[in-house]
Every structure is written in C-alpha cells, then in structure tokens.
Design an enzyme around this catalytic site. Structure first.
Site, PDB file in Angstrom:
ATOM      1  N   SER A  35      -9.503  -0.709   7.488  1.00 49.33           N
ATOM      2  CA  SER A  35      -9.010  -0.608   6.110  1.00 49.33           C
ATOM      3  C   SER A  35      -8.260  -1.816   5.567  1.00 49.33           C
ATOM      4  O   SER A  35      -7.913  -1.828   4.390  1.00 49.33           O
ATOM      5  CB  SER A  35      -8.124   0.624   5.962  1.00 49.33           C
ATOM      6  OG  SER A  35      -8.928   1.754   5.847  1.00 49.33           O
ATOM      7  N   LYS A  62       0.855  -1.189   0.000  1.00 48.80           N
ATOM      8  CA  LYS A  62       0.000   0.000   0.000  1.00 48.80           C
ATOM      9  C   LYS A  62       0.889   1.238   0.000  1.00 48.80           C
ATOM     10  O   LYS A  62       1.933   1.262   0.671  1.00 48.80           O
ATOM     11  CB  LYS A  62      -0.886  -0.057   1.248  1.00 48.80           C
ATOM     12  CG  LYS A  62      -1.905   1.073   1.373  1.00 48.80           C
ATOM     13  CD  LYS A  62      -2.745   0.876   2.640  1.00 48.80           C
ATOM     14  CE  LYS A  62      -3.818   1.932   2.799  1.00 48.80           C
ATOM     15  NZ  LYS A  62      -4.637   1.720   4.024  1.00 48.80           N
ATOM     16  N   SER A 117      -9.554   1.659   3.175  1.00 48.36           N
ATOM     17  CA  SER A 117      -8.739   2.462   2.283  1.00 48.36           C
ATOM     18  C   SER A 117      -7.697   1.645   1.514  1.00 48.36           C
ATOM     19  O   SER A 117      -7.098   2.163   0.579  1.00 48.36           O
ATOM     20  CB  SER A 117      -8.027   3.554   3.077  1.00 48.36           C
ATOM     21  OG  SER A 117      -7.133   2.961   4.011  1.00 48.36           O
TER      22      SER A 117
HETATM   23  N1  GLN Z   1     -12.977   3.980   6.844  1.00 44.09           N
HETATM   24  C1  GLN Z   1     -12.293   4.430   8.015  1.00 44.09           C
HETATM   25  C2  GLN Z   1     -11.906   5.884   7.866  1.00 44.09           C
HETATM   26  O1  GLN Z   1     -12.159   6.444   6.848  1.00 44.09           O
HETATM   27  C3  GLN Z   1     -11.110   3.571   8.320  1.00 44.09           C
HETATM   28  C4  GLN Z   1      -9.939   3.875   7.459  1.00 44.09           C
HETATM   29  C5  GLN Z   1      -8.730   3.078   7.820  1.00 44.09           C
HETATM   30  O2  GLN Z   1      -8.801   2.064   8.512  1.00 44.09           O
HETATM   31  N2  GLN Z   1      -7.588   3.573   7.387  1.00 44.09           N
HETATM   32  O3  GLN Z   1     -11.370   6.476   8.734  1.00 44.09           O
END
Ligand code: GLN
Length: 505
Positions: free
Chosen positions: A179, A80, A155
């Site tokens: 994420s 990532k 994400s």
């Molecule tokens: N969807 C969550 C957010 O937008 C989690 C994102 C993540 O785990 N990086 O904060």
C-alpha cells in the site's frame, strides 16, 4: 506561489533554512492548492488550515528567534488517516471511527511534530487499509492526478494523489501488502516500505500486525530517505520495534545519485513478470521494466535472473494471513470504545448494539476480510488454511535467504499494470487483489522494498521495485537514486515534471 508546490521537499528545506521563504507562506501555498484542487482530486479526509498555519508561524517565530531547527522544520506534510493524531479526527477510512479524535499521537506523528513539520491534513485510504484503489474508503473517491478517471492506487491513495497532485510535498503511507509501493508506482512517486519493525507501529490503526509498516511517499528518492530517517528508530512502545541504529539513508541516496553501481549484483525475479510468468502483466509495464534493468547494467550492475518458486503462492498466503490477523484486530471496534455507536436507545442489550454498530460501521470489503479470516482461524480449518499459509510464508522467506547468497538486491515491476479506470475492479475482488502480485513477497518476508518511477506506458507512470535484505534499506535508496539520476539526466527533467499541472491556484 504555485511553483513551490511542485518543488521537492529537500529544496523547500533549503529555501526555509536560507530564509528565502517562510513556513507560513509555504503552508499557505499548499492550502491554496488544496482549496482549488481537492474537490476534484479527493486526496484529503481532513484539513485544518488554521492549525496548519499556526504551527507554521510557530516554526517561523522560532527561526526568527535564532533557534536551532532541524532540516525538516517548517516543511508541510500529509499523514494517511490510519495514523493516530492527538485531537485530530482519525478514521482509517471507516465509518466506524467517524468523529473519533484520538487522545494521543502515534510515535511517528510525534516524531514528525517534534521535527517541526507542519501537518496539512489526513489523507484518504481504503477502509482499514484493505484495498488497492482507495475505492473502499467509506468517505470519498480519490482521483489519480495523471488522469482523473483513474485510481490513485491504494490503500495509501490519498497520500499518493496529494503528493503527485502538488497538494503536499510528501506524505506518510502504510504498507501491509503493497500500500505504499503500488500507489507510489501508479502516480509516479517514490515509495518505500521499510524493514518490518524499523518504524514504530505505535499509534497506527492495526490491519495485519505481522505485516504493517509505515513509510515515506515522496517526489524524489532523497526526499523519501529524509522523511524515512525522521520516523525511523527504536520505540519502546512498540514490542516489534527493532532496537538498532537508524540507518543512514539520505547519504545513501546522495551517493546513489552519483550513478556508479559497479559490482552491484542484481537479481531479476523470474516469478514476477519473467519468462513463463507474464500473465496479468501489461506489455508496457514489462517493456519499461526491461529498459530499466538494461539501465542498471549500463551503470555497472551485474544482472542475472533469480528464481523464487514460492513467490507464486504469495497471493493466496497473504489473503489468508492478513484477513486472519485483521479479524482479530478489528474485534476492538465494538461500538463502546471508539467512534460510531448504533442502536443504543435503552431497549437493546450490549450484543445487539455491537452487532448493529459493526453491521453499519464496516464496509463490504472489511466484512469480507473478517469473515474470511474468522473462517481461516476456526478450529478444524486452522491447519488447512492459516497453518498452510504460514508454511508458505516460511518458504518465501527462504527463497529470499537463498537469493541473498548470490545477489545484493532483487528487482521486479512494482505493479503488473498501470492505474486502471475508477470502478473497473470494484466488483471483482480477485482482480483487485491481483494488483499486489509483485509487492506481497517482500511484505511476507518483512524485508525493505522501494518503488521508483521507470517511465510511462500510455502516458501513465510505471514503477520499478528494488528489494533488499532486512535492515539494508540503504541499498534500496542507493539503487533507486542511481536509476532516478540516470533517467532524469536522459530526460532532461524530473519524472513528475511530465505531469501537467491543472491547478487554477
Ligand atoms: N492491497 C492489499 C490488501 O488489500 C494491501 C493493502 C495494504 O498494504 N494495506 O490487503
């Protein structure tokens, strides 16, 4: 060659060790798939074919010289783009880091390099890991390999799409509020969020430092365990790193696959899709979840409902704590130290250059979080917002602590819905945040949690979440492997074999 790209990483390792395939051939097979398919899927932000082939050839040469290589040597992988990689562009999905080539490797990137893995490229993500669909990337939209009109989750959606689509055998994601687990769930992968502090955060671009964890995304439970073991362990460069032995995970996955869960005490969390808490959950998700709970029972587990009342407050607590920490972490992007600089024409003072850089460098969701977090931390509101959220976080942790007196693991759906159509939630932040309902409690408590595929709803993957006490990551792998093995046996094939390969390669 294309069947190699739908083979699990453990088997690729065996083929490499046995000399049945070279790392260069394997790497070329993936690069061909990327060249053929990634215009349509959009999983990668950066691919360096020459560099990948060069490191593959080095591994092949070392093997030919009779060198003793580790089990991961020669296996390609994707990272990532939140993971800092020496000399390789690293953007965290943001324009503000465009063009930045870090002068060092994140600890996990260095460990994977030392293990002889071959970096195929860096994967797309929501900007600074803020989002659940990868649509907040400043660069491109990523498509779900199961249905190109749908999101791959977020994400870590570039990583999930790459692995599900056969563009990488496995990948690293990061999980702050879900994420790793949610993108794994909606693309039919296994994704594990390790115990907070058990994988080094050194060299991960910080979103919310008390929550961020990196972990594996893979085709099978065993693959996830192998990749996890390679990145785990104490790191003096990360002050939150736990100084404890690396847990035995691959062995737990192998033992779990034997399928005996006799005596395992499983709690089904009422607040996550149970009676009176089904709003927002799709019927197909709840049906697959219920079938999988029944499968656990048939494997010998003792299943009971467990109520965790504070979980109802996880969403508002997370969306105060994470933006608060983000507003502080993102202050470092000032147009001076990294990447983008706007308006530095000699006529403007430093404040103006910083303001212009941040105005043009950050996307709308990142700005929303900075504003939200700055407000929640401001004097006069701190106690009412940030302070309250921290109290809720403590209550959630206590709910877990109480539950562990009666059960060994807690289970829930990973995500209330399957992958939704691209664009469906971009103008509705609350709907986007609702995707995190089931994943946030484990994040806030710092405990490990895994998502394993548990069937299809309308032809799209559904994920099953297994949560365990801190440092009991092995339990997640054991239970997930038992479920995977039982489902594979009943189906007569692996979960991802149901995904039609569209590739021209
Ligand atoms: N969807 C969550 C957010 O937008 C989690 C994102 C993540 O785990 N990086 O904060």
């Amino acid at each position: 060659m294309s069947e190699l790209t739908t083979t699990d990483a453990a088997e690729l390792g065996r083929l490499l060790t046995a000399g049945e395939v070279s790392s260069a051939d394997l790497t070329r097979a993936y690069l061909d798939r990327i060249a053929a398919d990634d215009d349509a899927i959009g999983a990668y932000l950066h691919v360096d074919a020459e560099a990948a082939l060069r490191s593959a050839e080095q591994v092949d040469a070392a093997r030919a010289d009779g060198g003793v290589l580790g089990p991961l040597a020669g296996i390609p992988l994707a990272l990532k783009d939140v993971v800092v990689t020496e000399g390789v562009p690293t953007t965290s999905g943001s324009k503000i880091l465009e063009g930045w080539r870090p002068p060092y490797d994140a600890t996990l990137a260095a460990r994977l390099k030392n293990a002889g893995t071959v970096l195929l490229g860096k994967t797309n993500m929501d900007e600074f890991a803020m989002g659940s669909s990868t649509e907040n990337s400043a660069y491109r939209v990523t498509r779900n390999p199961w249905d190109h009109d749908r999101i791959p989750g977020g994400s870590s959606g570039g990583s999930s799409a790459a692995v599900a689509g056969g563009l990488a055998p496995w990948a690293i994601g990061t999980d702050t509020g879900g994420s790793i687990r949610q993108p794994a769930a909606v693309t039919g992968l296994v994704g594990h969020k390790p115990t907070y502090g058990s994988v080094s955060r050194f060299g991960l671009i910080a979103f919310s430092s008390s929550l961020d964890q990196a972990g594996p995304m893979a085709r099978t439970v065993l693959d996830a365990a192998l990749l996890h073991e390679a990145i785990a362990g104490h790191d003096p460069l990360d002050s939150t790193s736990i100084n404890a032995p690396v847990p035995v995970l691959a062995e737990s996955a192998r033992r779990g696959a034997e399928g005996d869960l006799a005596g395992l005490r499983v709690g089904v969390v009422t607040e996550l899709g149970g009676d009176g808490h089904t709003e927002g959950y799709e019927a197909g998700v709840l049906a697959r979840f219920a079938e999988t709970v029944a499968l656990l029972e048939s494997l010998g587990a003792e299943v009971r409902p467990v109520s965790c009342p504070a979980f109802d407050l996880a969403l508002p607590a997370y969306y105060l704590i994470a933006p608060s920490e983000a507003s502080s972490n993102l202050a470092r992007f000032d147009g001076v130290r990294y990447g983008l600089r706007v308006g530095d024409d000699g006529d403007r003072d430093l404040d103006e250059v910083m303001a212009l850089t941040r105005e043009q460098g950050f996307g709308p969701e990142v700005k929303r979080r900075i504003i939200l977090g700055t407000y929640a931390l401001s004097s006069g509101y701190y106690d009412a917002y940030y302070g309250q959220a921290q109290k809720v976080r403590t209550l959630i942790t206590r709910d877990f602590t109480t539950a562990w007196e009666d059960v060994d693991v807690l289970v829930s759906p990973t995500s209330p819905t399957v992958a939704w159509p691209v664009g469906a939630r971009v103008d509705d932040p609350i709907a986007m945040y609702a995707a995190d309902l089931c994943t946030l409690p484990a994040s806030l408590a710092g405990i490990p949690a895994i998502s394993v595929p548990c069937g299809l709803s309308d032809g799209l993957p559904v994920g099953f979440q297994v949560m365990a006490p801190a440092l009991a990551d092995d339990r997640c792998y054991q239970v997930a492997a038992a479920l995977e093995a039982a489902q594979d046996a009943a189906r007569g094939s692996r979960f991802l074999d149901q995904l039609p390969v569209r590739s021209a390669a």
